[in-house]
Design a protein around this motif. Structure first.
Motif, PDB file in Angstrom:
ATOM      1  N   SER A  79       0.817  -1.212   0.000  1.00  0.00           N
ATOM      2  CA  SER A  79       0.000   0.000   0.000  1.00  0.00           C
ATOM      3  C   SER A  79       0.855   1.267   0.000  1.00  0.00           C
ATOM      4  CB  SER A  79      -0.925   0.006   1.221  1.00  0.00           C
ATOM      5  OG  SER A  79      -1.537   1.268   1.371  1.00  0.00           O
ATOM      6  N   LEU A  80       0.641   2.110  -1.029  1.00  0.00           N
ATOM      7  CA  LEU A  80       1.312   3.404  -1.055  1.00  0.00           C
ATOM      8  C   LEU A  80       0.792   4.300   0.063  1.00  0.00           C
ATOM      9  CD1 LEU A  80       3.117   5.595  -2.304  1.00  0.00           C
ATOM     10  CD2 LEU A  80       1.230   6.144  -3.852  1.00  0.00           C
ATOM     11  N   ALA A  81      -0.504   4.222   0.328  1.00  0.00           N
ATOM     12  CA  ALA A  81      -1.092   5.060   1.382  1.00  0.00           C
ATOM     13  C   ALA A  81      -0.442   4.766   2.732  1.00  0.00           C
ATOM     14  CB  ALA A  81      -2.599   4.843   1.465  1.00  0.00           C
ATOM     15  N   LEU A  82      -0.196   3.479   3.012  1.00  0.00           N
ATOM     16  CA  LEU A  82       0.469   3.125   4.273  1.00  0.00           C
ATOM     17  C   LEU A  82       1.920   3.578   4.287  1.00  0.00           C
ATOM     18  CD1 LEU A  82      -0.679  -0.442   5.442  1.00  0.00           C
ATOM     19  CD2 LEU A  82      -1.203   1.796   6.437  1.00  0.00           C
ATOM     20  N   LEU A  83       2.629   3.382   3.165  1.00  0.00           N
ATOM     21  CA  LEU A  83       4.033   3.803   3.113  1.00  0.00           C
ATOM     22  C   LEU A  83       4.148   5.329   3.193  1.00  0.00           C
ATOM     23  CD1 LEU A  83       5.470   1.366   0.408  1.00  0.00           C
ATOM     24  CD2 LEU A  83       5.897   1.349   2.877  1.00  0.00           C
ATOM     25  N   ALA A  84       3.219   6.036   2.524  1.00  0.00           N
ATOM     26  CA  ALA A  84       3.216   7.492   2.626  1.00  0.00           C
ATOM     27  C   ALA A  84       2.951   7.926   4.064  1.00  0.00           C
ATOM     28  CB  ALA A  84       2.159   8.079   1.689  1.00  0.00           C
ATOM     29  N   ASP A  85       2.025   7.227   4.713  1.00  0.00           N
ATOM     30  CA  ASP A  85       1.709   7.543   6.104  1.00  0.00           C
ATOM     31  C   ASP A  85       2.904   7.232   7.005  1.00  0.00           C
ATOM     32  OD1 ASP A  85      -0.199   8.591   7.867  1.00  0.00           O
ATOM     33  OD2 ASP A  85      -0.717   6.599   8.591  1.00  0.00           O
ATOM     34  N   ALA A  86       3.614   6.132   6.695  1.00  0.00           N
ATOM     35  CA  ALA A  86       4.806   5.799   7.477  1.00  0.00           C
ATOM     36  C   ALA A  86       5.894   6.853   7.272  1.00  0.00           C
ATOM     37  CB  ALA A  86       5.327   4.419   7.066  1.00  0.00           C
ATOM     38  N   LEU A 118      -4.903  12.432   9.254  1.00  0.00           N
ATOM     39  CA  LEU A 118      -5.674  12.459   8.013  1.00  0.00           C
ATOM     40  C   LEU A 118      -5.181  11.386   7.044  1.00  0.00           C
ATOM     41  CD1 LEU A 118      -5.920  16.321   7.450  1.00  0.00           C
ATOM     42  CD2 LEU A 118      -7.738  14.782   8.194  1.00  0.00           C
ATOM     43  N   GLY A 119      -3.863  11.164   7.040  1.00  0.00           N
ATOM     44  CA  GLY A 119      -3.319  10.109   6.204  1.00  0.00           C
ATOM     45  C   GLY A 119      -3.829   8.744   6.620  1.00  0.00           C
ATOM     46  N   SER A 120      -3.952   8.530   7.930  1.00  0.00           N
ATOM     47  CA  SER A 120      -4.487   7.256   8.425  1.00  0.00           C
ATOM     48  C   SER A 120      -5.954   7.084   8.032  1.00  0.00           C
ATOM     49  CB  SER A 120      -4.346   7.190   9.952  1.00  0.00           C
ATOM     50  OG  SER A 120      -2.983   7.185  10.334  1.00  0.00           O
ATOM     51  N   VAL A 121      -6.719   8.195   8.098  1.00  0.00           N
ATOM     52  CA  VAL A 121      -8.117   8.139   7.661  1.00  0.00           C
ATOM     53  C   VAL A 121      -8.190   7.752   6.184  1.00  0.00           C
ATOM     54  CG1 VAL A 121     -10.201   9.509   7.239  1.00  0.00           C
ATOM     55  CG2 VAL A 121      -8.935   9.774   9.386  1.00  0.00           C
ATOM     56  N   GLY A 122      -7.302   8.389   5.378  1.00  0.00           N
ATOM     57  CA  GLY A 122      -7.258   8.067   3.959  1.00  0.00           C
ATOM     58  C   GLY A 122      -6.884   6.618   3.711  1.00  0.00           C
ATOM     59  N   ALA A 123      -5.932   6.108   4.487  1.00  0.00           N
ATOM     60  CA  ALA A 123      -5.506   4.716   4.323  1.00  0.00           C
ATOM     61  C   ALA A 123      -6.629   3.746   4.697  1.00  0.00           C
ATOM     62  CB  ALA A 123      -4.272   4.449   5.179  1.00  0.00           C
ATOM     63  N   VAL A 124      -7.362   4.071   5.765  1.00  0.00           N
ATOM     64  CA  VAL A 124      -8.497   3.223   6.151  1.00  0.00           C
ATOM     65  C   VAL A 124      -9.552   3.221   5.049  1.00  0.00           C
ATOM     66  CG1 VAL A 124     -10.431   3.002   7.754  1.00  0.00           C
ATOM     67  CG2 VAL A 124      -8.141   3.488   8.632  1.00  0.00           C
ATOM     68  N   GLY A 125      -9.872   4.420   4.545  1.00  0.00           N
ATOM     69  CA  GLY A 125     -10.860   4.521   3.476  1.00  0.00           C
ATOM     70  C   GLY A 125     -10.438   3.768   2.227  1.00  0.00           C
ATOM     71  N   ALA A 126      -9.159   3.913   1.863  1.00  0.00           N
ATOM     72  CA  ALA A 126      -8.652   3.218   0.676  1.00  0.00           C
ATOM     73  C   ALA A 126      -8.726   1.707   0.865  1.00  0.00           C
ATOM     74  CB  ALA A 126      -7.223   3.656   0.394  1.00  0.00           C
ATOM     75  N   ALA A 127      -8.360   1.245   2.054  1.00  0.00           N
ATOM     76  CA  ALA A 127      -8.373  -0.196   2.320  1.00  0.00           C
ATOM     77  C   ALA A 127      -9.794  -0.763   2.211  1.00  0.00           C
ATOM     78  CB  ALA A 127      -7.799  -0.477   3.703  1.00  0.00           C
ATOM     79  N   THR A 137      -7.759  -0.357  -7.055  1.00  0.00           N
ATOM     80  CA  THR A 137      -6.531   0.105  -6.385  1.00  0.00           C
ATOM     81  C   THR A 137      -6.166   1.573  -6.638  1.00  0.00           C
ATOM     82  OG1 THR A 137      -5.214  -0.794  -8.214  1.00  0.00           O
ATOM     83  CG2 THR A 137      -5.538  -2.210  -6.273  1.00  0.00           C
ATOM     84  N   PRO A 138      -6.602   2.226  -7.737  1.00  0.00           N
ATOM     85  CA  PRO A 138      -6.241   3.651  -7.895  1.00  0.00           C
ATOM     86  C   PRO A 138      -6.704   4.547  -6.743  1.00  0.00           C
ATOM     87  CG  PRO A 138      -6.997   2.775  -9.995  1.00  0.00           C
ATOM     88  CD  PRO A 138      -7.245   1.704  -8.961  1.00  0.00           C
ATOM     89  N   ILE A 139      -7.675   4.107  -5.949  1.00  0.00           N
ATOM     90  CA  ILE A 139      -8.119   4.923  -4.820  1.00  0.00           C
ATOM     91  C   ILE A 139      -6.991   5.141  -3.819  1.00  0.00           C
ATOM     92  CG2 ILE A 139      -8.916   2.950  -3.450  1.00  0.00           C
ATOM     93  CD1 ILE A 139     -10.536   6.459  -3.669  1.00  0.00           C
ATOM     94  N   ASP A 140      -6.023   4.225  -3.793  1.00  0.00           N
ATOM     95  CA  ASP A 140      -4.894   4.328  -2.858  1.00  0.00           C
ATOM     96  C   ASP A 140      -4.083   5.600  -3.105  1.00  0.00           C
ATOM     97  OD1 ASP A 140      -3.216   3.350  -0.753  1.00  0.00           O
ATOM     98  OD2 ASP A 140      -1.810   2.625  -2.261  1.00  0.00           O
ATOM     99  N   PRO A 141      -3.535   5.821  -4.327  1.00  0.00           N
ATOM    100  CA  PRO A 141      -2.798   7.073  -4.553  1.00  0.00           C
ATOM    101  C   PRO A 141      -3.693   8.311  -4.582  1.00  0.00           C
ATOM    102  CG  PRO A 141      -2.924   5.786  -6.575  1.00  0.00           C
ATOM    103  CD  PRO A 141      -3.422   4.909  -5.468  1.00  0.00           C
ATOM    104  N   ILE A 142      -4.971   8.145  -5.018  1.00  0.00           N
ATOM    105  CA  ILE A 142      -5.871   9.303  -5.061  1.00  0.00           C
ATOM    106  C   ILE A 142      -6.084   9.877  -3.661  1.00  0.00           C
ATOM    107  CG2 ILE A 142      -8.266  10.004  -5.439  1.00  0.00           C
ATOM    108  CD1 ILE A 142      -8.299   8.146  -7.863  1.00  0.00           C
ATOM    109  N   LEU A 143      -6.378   9.026  -2.684  1.00  0.00           N
ATOM    110  CA  LEU A 143      -6.576   9.508  -1.316  1.00  0.00           C
ATOM    111  C   LEU A 143      -5.286  10.049  -0.718  1.00  0.00           C
ATOM    112  CD1 LEU A 143      -9.095   6.945   0.230  1.00  0.00           C
ATOM    113  CD2 LEU A 143      -9.501   9.282  -0.554  1.00  0.00           C
ATOM    114  N   SER A 144      -4.150   9.514  -1.146  1.00  0.00           N
ATOM    115  CA  SER A 144      -2.861  10.046  -0.672  1.00  0.00           C
ATOM    116  C   SER A 144      -2.695  11.498  -1.096  1.00  0.00           C
ATOM    117  CB  SER A 144      -1.709   9.209  -1.232  1.00  0.00           C
ATOM    118  OG  SER A 144      -1.768   7.890  -0.764  1.00  0.00           O
TER     119      SER A 144
END
Length: 350
Positions: free
Chosen positions: A62-69, A182-191, A200-207
């Motif tokens: 997950s890019l959203a998780l790595l971005a959040d990390a 907010l990044g965690s919220v986005g990651a939860v939503g994407a997941a 899967t495009p929702i992952d980078p979009i929410l990021s």
């Protein structure tokens, strides 16, 4: 108006009218141990979970998780810097740093704002790369780690916003954590979306959406910290407001000039100004009253007040934009104010 040159200091200003009763000049910063504890606890929580989130992001893809990390890493650095700033800020003033190290707290806030801009740029780049080359995402592990990260961020944000939350150093750290939240919220939503739809495009979009929210907060923090670093006047203590208030509320005060007001750090305001009493005999009472009014009305903890004696002549501030450059240079070279076009800086004629 001019200054009596008997007993004046090296700047050519008579400070004999400056009341020192009940007013010490110890610029030792107020100890902020509560802020230190909050920041240290927050750092421990963020740094520990950052490691968990990196592992979860790599395993799930997950890019959203790595971005959040990645954002959590900068959170940890921001919190460490904030903690060091408070520790340095407690150091006593010395002959070279007469206000101590309080301004280091503002520098930390400024640095945190700049790093937020860097984070936004990095997330945007990674999102573009993910659009160009989509990768599979394991929604289950991603959702579990994202929810845990959200809970940690909520806890840390709650800790940081208890008490002195408007301090630029605390605010900078809290904004980092808010962006991460907010990044965690986005990651939860994407997941959740990936789990139910497989899109899967929702992952980078929410990021990217989260990064834009971070950008707004970073801009506000950058402006506030830069304003303090540039010796800007606090919003509630502008020179014009100070002049108007003093002329209305202080008896036997006929003029206020040479007003300079600034903050050393959040909530620590200082000012210098000249006052002209109706008669020279009123000087002591006028300066005492002015000092009380500055503290009561504008929370100026260290006002330095010089008296403009009633002996004729005029004086212009060498920092005024209306004073020619050669006159300013001459004023700096010999330490005296020199008459020139314009009037005292920070005030208006009365």
């Amino acid at each position: 108006m001019s200054h009596d040159h008997s007993g004046h200091d090296h700047a050519g200003h008579d400070h004999s009218g400056h009341d020192h009763s009940g007013h010490d000049h110890d610029h030792t910063p107020t100890v902020t141990r509560d802020n230190e504890r909050k920041v240290l606890l927050s750092f421990s929580l963020i740094f520990t979970f950052m490691i968990v989130e990196v592992i979860g992001g790599l395993l799930s893809g997950s890019l959203a998780l790595l971005a959040d990390a990645g954002h959590m890493l900068t959170d940890a650095l921001a919190l460490a810097l904030a903690y060091l700033a408070f520790r340095f800020g407690r150091r006593l003033a010395d002959s070279k740093r007469t206000f101590g190290y309080l301004r280091f707290e503002v520098v930390a806030g400024f640095f945190n704002a700049v790093t937020l801009f860097a984070i936004v740029g990095w997330i945007g780049y990674e999102a573009w790369e993910r659009f160009r080359d989509p990768a599979p995402v394991l929604a289950g592990p991603m959702l579990g780690v994202a929810i845990a990260g959200l809970l940690i961020n909520i806890l840390v944000f709650w800790i940081l916003t208890r008490g002195d939350s408007e301090h630029v150093n605390i605010k900078g750290a809290a904004l980092h954590v808010m962006g991460d939240l907010l990044g965690s919220v986005g990651a939860v939503g994407a997941a959740i979306i990936i789990y139910f739809t497989g899109w899967t495009p929702i992952d980078p979009i929410l990021s990217v959406v989260v990064s834009l929210l971070i950008l707004r907060s970073a801009w506000k923090l950058l402006g506030k910290s830069l304003h303090i670093l540039l010796e800007g006047a606090p919003d509630d203590a502008s020179p014009s407001a100070i002049v108007d208030h003093l002329l209305r509320s202080v008896p036997n005060l006929v003029d206020v000039s040479h007003v300079h007001v600034w903050s050393i750090t959040s909530g620590r305001t200082l000012a210098t100004l000249h006052v002209q009493p109706a008669t020279d005999e009123d000087a002591r009472v006028v300066t005492q009253t002015v000092e009380r009014e500055l503290k009561a009305a504008f929370n100026i903890e260290h006002p330095t007040i010089a008296v403009t004696w009633n002996v004729g002549g005029s004086s212009d501030c060498s920092l005024s934009p209306n004073v020619p450059a050669d006159a300013r240079d001459e004023a700096v070279s010999d330490g005296h104010d020199h008459p020139a076009s314009g009037r005292a800086c920070g005030t208006h004629p009365h």
